[in-house]
Design a protein around this motif. Structure first.
Motif: not given
Length: 213
Positions: A171-175
């Motif tokens: 999974t990838i997250a951009v925050v």
């Protein structure tokens, strides 16, 4: 300007000391020489204090500029990391933080090996990637990983229904993060037996700072 200030102070002091003469006790005497000498002494002392204050202000201004420069350097420096799990985690308890103990890259030293957390060095936009592998498990057994930004869920991996083969998911997250914010991975849910596979990059965690918001 300095001469004007001294003259102004001199006039004010003369006026003040003239008023003081009016309230002198009987028998007291102050010659004109003593009077002027005391005024000049006071002027010299005041001028010295003014110069000292100016120097202190310059020192404070320099400190402020250095702080601004250091903050700018921190905000602009690169921050990136990658770390893997070096050995298996067998039947980990719920809410256990996964410590990726084999560090591959840690530019800026913002990934903390002891805690398994990434700590943002400055406000900005960050990207994170989580890859996890689980061994075969009986049907009905589950193992879930949560990627957390402080107390907020930003990524989710479930390693279920793999009674025949190993399962690998990502999974990838951009925050957007504030300075001091943390991102980490924890065991979000487990039912029955479940093993998180370590070594050979089968389970790893990485991230980097993209830029300003």
């Amino acid at each position: 300007m300095l001469l004007l200030r001294i003259c102004t102070l001199y006039c004010l002091l003369r006026s003040h000391m003239s008023n003081s003469l009016d309230v002198m006790e009987p028998g007291q005497c102050l010659s004109k020489f003593d009077y002027d000498y005391k005024v000049l002494q006071t002027l010299v002392r005041l001028e010295k204090e003014i110069l000292e204050s100016r120097n202190k202000i310059k020192d404070l201004e320099q400190i402020v500029e250095e702080c601004k420069s250091n903050r700018k350097d921190i905000e602009q420096r690169p921050s990136a990391f990658m770390a893997q799990l070096s050995s298996n985690m067998n039947d980990p308890a719920i809410n256990t933080v996964v410590v990726f103990d084999a560090v591959i890259t840690n530019i800026g030293n913002d990934y903390k090996l002891q805690s398994g957390m990434f700590i943002a060095p400055s406000k900005g936009i960050y990207s994170f990637n989580l890859v996890a592998t689980s061994s075969r498990k009986s049907r009905g057994n589950t193992l879930h990983l949560y990627m957390m930004h402080n107390n907020n869920l930003i990524g989710y991996i479930f390693l279920d229904e793999n009674d025949v083969h190993y399962v690998i998911r990502s999974t990838i997250a951009v925050v957007t993060m504030e300075s001091g914010d943390s991102v980490f991975v924890k065991i979000g849910h487990r039912h029955g037996a479940g093993t998180l596979i370590g070594s050979h990059l089968q389970t790893h965690f990485s991230g980097f700072r993209i830029g300003d918001e």
